[in-house]
Design an enzyme around this catalytic site. Structure first.
Site, PDB file in Angstrom:
ATOM      1  N   ASP A 260      -7.160  -1.639   3.955  1.00 37.89           N
ATOM      2  CA  ASP A 260      -6.060  -2.623   3.674  1.00 37.89           C
ATOM      3  C   ASP A 260      -6.381  -3.765   4.280  1.00 37.89           C
ATOM      4  O   ASP A 260      -5.975  -4.889   4.225  1.00 37.89           O
ATOM      5  CB  ASP A 260      -4.550  -2.281   3.960  1.00 37.89           C
TER       6      ASP A 260
ATOM      7  N   ASP B 296       0.957  -0.967   0.071  1.00 37.36           N
ATOM      8  CA  ASP B 296       0.036  -0.058   0.114  1.00 37.36           C
ATOM      9  C   ASP B 296       0.940   1.258  -0.028  1.00 37.36           C
ATOM     10  O   ASP B 296       1.957   1.117   0.669  1.00 37.36           O
ATOM     11  CB  ASP B 296      -0.762  -0.032   1.233  1.00 37.36           C
TER      12      ASP B 296
ATOM     13  N   ASP C 212      -1.705  -0.291   6.090  1.00 37.54           N
ATOM     14  CA  ASP C 212      -1.715   0.479   7.426  1.00 37.54           C
ATOM     15  C   ASP C 212      -3.173   0.979   7.482  1.00 37.54           C
ATOM     16  O   ASP C 212      -3.410   1.406   8.779  1.00 37.54           O
ATOM     17  CB  ASP C 212      -0.862   1.450   7.643  1.00 37.54           C
TER      18      ASP C 212
END
Length: 755
Positions: free
Chosen positions: A649, A447, A645
Site C-alpha cells: 500500500d 485496502d 497497512d
C-alpha cells in the site's frame, strides 16, 4: 508549490538526522567514481551551486554529527552497486530540487526552537528601547546610545532570525511561486532597510523619519514561534524508503561448490543460489530450485493467507519463509528486485505530492502581489503629489502592514489545536495539509487485508454436527490429520488448536489427496478433511444457512468426514472487522464513495464486497496496480483518500490526496501516510473527516482575521482616501495588527469536533 518550510520539515527531519558523517564518507566511497560523475552531471549545476552554497559549515558539522553510525551502516549495506546506480541515475531535476531544499533547511536554518529563543533574547531590548510605528508605549525606555544598541541588535536579529524566511523566499522566487516565505521576507526586509535609512536620516541629517525596528523584531519572533509550534504539532518521524530497505536481511547464506558461506546481501548477484531457512526473510527475488514451504507475503503483496510454494515457484524479496527450508536461484536483486521497484514508486509519489499547495500559501501569494502592486502605486502617486520622504513612508507602511503578525500564527495555532484533538481521538497527523485536503475527498480507497479485515488467516468458525462427541474431541480428530500437513489451512488450524489447548490425537496412514484434502485413520476409523466440491461429489448436504454465514465473508470451509459421515466443519479466513460494515454505510451517507482494493483472489474479494455493501472493488492487485489506480484517479481530478497497512500500500498511500495508514500495519505504510489510525479502527476515519471539516472552517476564519483586514488597511495605508483627509496612521495599523493576533489565538482555541 508547497511552502519551503514544509519541504524542509518533511525531507530533512526524515533523512539527514540519522546519518554519521564518517560512515557516509565510507559508504559513498564504494560507489563507482565514473558512474557517480556521470549521474551527478545530470543534476542542474546551477541549482547545486545555489543550494550547497547556503550550507553553513558549522551547522553542517553539527547536523552530520548526529548521524547514527550503526544505522547508516545497516541501511547502506543493503544497497548493492547496481541499486545505487539505479537510484542515482533516476534523480531528475525536480526531485533533486525537492531533496536539496530539505537539505538546505536542516543545514542552513538549524533548529527553529533554538532560533526562536535566541531571537527573543535579541528582540526584547529592541521592543523596550524603540517605539511601535512611531508611537511611544508606556513600558518603553531610552538612554544615551540606546538607539545604537537597537541598530546592532536589529541587524543581528534580521540576519539570524530572519535567515530562514530570506532563504525560503529566494527559493520560492526561483520556483516562480511566491508564497508565505516571500511575504514574510518582504515585510522584514522593508522594515529593516527603511529603519536603516531612518537611523541615518535622524542621526546624520537631523531629519525625523519613523523607524520600524519594533515591527521587525516582533514580526521575526512571532513568525519563528509559528514555525516552531507547527513543527512540534506535526509528527514526521520515520522514513518509508529506509523501512523498505530494512525488510531485507544484512547477510545471506550463499551456496557454492565448496558448501555454504555467509555473505553480505550486496555481494549477491543474479543467477547465484541462496539457502533460505524456516522463518527467514527472502533476501532477494528468486525461483525455488529445491524444497517446498509456505510463504507469508501479506506485508508485501497483501495476500492474507500463506502461499504454498514448490519447486519452480517464484518468491519475492522481503516476504517471510514459513516452516520449510528452500534453495532459491536469484532472479532479481538491487535495482531489478521487487522491493526496489516499490521504493521507486514511493519516491516518485512523494516527490509529486510535494507540489500540493496549502491554503495559507495561496492567501500569502495573493497578499504578496496585492501589497507589492499597492505599495509601488502608492510610491509613484505620492512621489508626484508630495515628496520622496512621504512616498517612501506610504510604500513602507503598505509593505509592513501587508505582513501582519497574525498571519504567522493563524494556521500553526489551528494545526497545534487540531493535532492535539486528533491524538485524543486515536489519530496521528503527520502532514498538516491532510486536514485541508480531506475536506474535498470524493472517494476512499480501502485496502481489504488489515484495514477492513483483521489481516490474519485464522479459524473464524467451527460447527460440530455430532451428537456423541464434544467440540474438543472433534477438534482433536481434525488436528490428527492436519498435524502432518504443510499448507496455510493446516497452519491456521493447528495455531487455533494450540490456543484452545486441544489434545491432538495420533493419525495413521495420512495421505494428501490432490484437489480434495486429507485422509487417514484414527483409532481404527477412516477420517477425511475435504473441500465443498468433494462434499457435493459424495452427495453429502450441509444446511445452507450454516455455509452462508461463513461464505459471505469469503472464508475457506473444510469438512470433517468420519466413515463418510459429516461430523463437523471448520472455517478459515481473514475475519472482517465488526465495525467495517457500519463504516462503509457512514461513508456513503456522507456522499463519499468507498472502493476496496485488495491483493486477494477474485472470489474472496467479491464475497467481502457483497457482505460490506461495497459497489466497487478491485482484486488480485500488486503494489503497482494500486498505485496506478490512485495515480489515474488523481490525474482525472479526483480527490481520493487511500487507507492501507501493508508494504504493497505504500506507493498508493504516498500518491493519494490523503494517505491514511492503519496503526497496526507495517512501518513502511505508516511512514508513507499523512495520517495514522493508532487504534486500527476504520471508524476513526470518520472522526478524521469531521475534524478536517472543522479545521478547514477555523483556518478560513483565522486567515480572514489574520489577513482579511488588509482589504481595508492596505488601501488606507496607501492613502486612497487622502483627498478627503483620511490616511491610516501607522500606529493605528499596528493596533489592528495586534488585535487580529489576539483574535486569531482565541479563535484557534475554540476548535473542537462536533459529535
Amino acid at each position: 508549490m508547497k511552502s519551503n518550510h514544509e519541504k524542509y520539515h518533511e525531507q530533512m527531519d526524515h533523512d539527514m538526522s540519522k546519518m554519521n558523517h564518517e560512515q557516509m564518507n565510507h559508504d559513498m566511497s564504494k560507489m563507482d567514481h565514473e558512474h557517480m560523475e556521470h549521474d551527478m552531471s545530470k543534476m542542474n549545476h546551477e541549482h547545486m551551486d545555489h543550494d550547497m552554497s547556503k550550507m553553513n559549515h558549522e551547522q553542517m558539522d553539527h547536523d552530520m554529527s548526529k548521524m547514527n553510525h550503526e544505522q547508516m551502516n545497516h541501511d547502506m549495506s543493503k544497497m548493492d552497486h547496481e541499486h545505487m546506480e539505479h537510484d542515482m541515475s533516476k534523480m531528475n531535476h525536480s526531485h533533486m530540487n525537492h531533496d536539496m531544499s530539505g537539505m538546505d533547511h536542516s543545514m542552513h536554518m538549524g533548529n527553529f526552537k533554538q532560533k526562536f529563543w535566541l531571537s527573543l533574547i535579541l528582540a526584547i531590548p529592541i521592543i523596550l528601547f524603540s517605539p511601535m510605528m512611531g508611537m511611544e508605549l508606556p513600558f518603553q525606555i531610552s538612554f544615551p546610545g540606546s538607539d545604537w544598541l537597537v541598530l546592532v541588535l536589529a541587524t543581528l536579529l534580521f540576519f539570524y532570525g530572519g535567515q530562514p524566511f530570506l532563504a525560503g523566499a529566494k527559493m520560492e522566487l526561483k520556483d516562480k511561486s511566491p508564497a508565505m516565505m516571500t511575504l514574510i521576507a518582504m515585510g522584514i526586509t522593508v522594515a529593516y532597510v527603511y529603519s536603516l535609512y531612518s537611523f541615518v536620516a535622524n542621526h546624520f541629517f537631523h531629519t525625523h523619519v519613523m523607524d520600524f525596528f519594533w515591527e521587525l523584531a516582533t514580526l521575526i519572533v512571532i513568525m519563528l514561534l509559528g514555525h516552531w509550534i507547527e513543527m512540534n504539532a506535526v509528527s514526521n518521524a520515520g522514513n518509508a524508503l529506509q523501512k523498505l530497505a530494512e525488510l531485507l536481511p544484512d547477510t545471506v547464506t550463499r551456496l557454492t561448490d565448496s558448501g555454504e558461506e555467509k555473505v553480505s546481501l550486496q555481494e549477491v548477484k543474479e543467477g547465484e543460489h541462496l539457502l533460505v531457512r524456516a522463518g527467514d526473510k527472502m533476501p532477494t527475488d528468486g525461483v525455488i530450485e529445491k524444497g517446498q514451504t509456505t510463504v507469508d507475503e501479506s506485508a508485501v503483496t497483501g495476500e492474507s493467507r500463506g502461499v504454498k510454494k514448490d519447486v519452480g515457484d517464484k518468491v519475492i524479496g522481503g516476504s517471510v519463509n514459513g516452516n520449510g527450508t528452500i534453495t532459491i536461484k536469484v532472479t532479481g536483486t538491487g535495482a531489478s528486485g521487487y522491493l526496489a521497484k516499490v521504493m521507486e514508486m514511493v519516491r516518485q509519489a512523494q516527490a509529486q505530492k510535494s507540489k500540493l499547495e496549502n491554503l495559507a500559501d495561496k492567501v500569502a501569494k495573493w497578499l504578496f502581489y496585492i501589497a507589492l502592486i499597492a505599495g509601488i502605486l502608492a510610491f509613484v502617486i505620492w512621489l508626484f503629489v508630495a515628496d520622496l520622504s512621504t512616498a517612501l513612508n506610504r510604500m513602507v507602511t503598505v509593505f509592513v502592514i501587508a505582513c501582519p503578525h497574525a498571519l504567522g500564527l493563524a494556521i500553526p495555532l489551528i494545526v497545534a489545536r487540531s493535532t492535539s484533538i486528533a491524538a485524543k481521538e486515536g489519530l496521528l497527523l503527520k502532514n498538516r495539509n491532510a486536514l485541508e485536503n480531506a475536506t474535498e475527498i470524493q472517494q476512499v480507497l480501502l485496502d481489504k487485508t488489515g484495514t477492513l479485515t483483521a489481516g490474519t488467516f485464522a479459524v473464524t468458525g467451527f460447527v460440530n454436527f455430532s451428537n456423541e462427541k464434544s467440540d474438543s474431541q472433534v477438534l482433536g480428530l481434525i488436528g490428527a490429520l492436519e498435524a502432518s500437513a504443510n499448507h496455510p489451512i493446516a497452519t491456521g488450524i493447528m495455531n487455533y488448536l494450540k490456543e484452545q489447548a486441544i489434545t491432538v490425537l495420533k493419525a495413521e496412514n495420512v495421505e494428501n489427496i490432490s484437489g480434495v484434502g486429507l485422509a487417514g485413520v484414527v483409532d481404527g476409523q477412516k477420517l477425511a478433511i475435504v473441500n465443498e466440491a468433494e462434499l457435493q461429489r459424495r452427495d453429502i448436504s450441509v444446511p445452507s444457512e450454516v455455509n452462508y454465514t461463513y461464505e459471505e465473508q469469503g472464508n475457506t470451509i473444510s469438512y470433517l468426514l468420519v466413515e463418510d459421515q459429516l461430523m463437523a466443519l471448520i472455517a478459515l479466513g481473514d475475519q472482517v472487522k465488526p465495525e467495517a460494515k457500519s463504516f462503509i454505510q457512514a461513508l456513503k451517507e456522507r456522499g463519499i464513495e468507498p472502493v476496496m482494493l485488495t491483493g486477494d483472489n477474485e472470489h474472496a474479494a467479491a464475497s467481502v464486497a457483497k457482505y460490506l455493501g461495497l459497489d466497487s472493488y478491485y482484486a488480485q492487485l500488486l503494489p503497482e496496480d494500486k498505485e496506478a489506480i490512485v495515480s489515474q484517479l488523481t490525474k482525472d481530478g479526483k480527490k481520493v483518500a487511500m487507507v492501507g497497512d501493508g508494504i504493497n500500500d505504500a506507493p498508493s498511500l504516498a500518491r493519494a490526496t490523503v494517505g491514511i495508514a492503519i496503526g497496526a500495519g507495517t512501518d513502511v505504510a505508516i511512514d508513507s501516510a499523512d495520517v495514522v489510525l493508532t487504534n486500527s479502527n476504520p471508524e476513526d476515519i470518520l472522526r478524521f473527516l469531521d475534524l478536517a471539516k472543522e479545521t478547514r472552517k477555523k483556518m478560513v476564519q483565522n486567515l480572514w482575521w489574520g489577513a482579511g483586514y488588509n482589504i481595508f488597511a492596505i488601501p488606507l495605508a496607501a492613502g486612497i482616501l487622502a483627498p478627503i483627509g483620511i490616511i491610516l496612521n501607522p500606529a493605528v495599523g499596528a493596533i489592528l495588527m495586534s488585535l487580529s493576533t489576539v483574535i486569531v489565538a482565541l479563535n484557534a482555541m475554540t476548535l473542537k469536533i462536533r459529535k
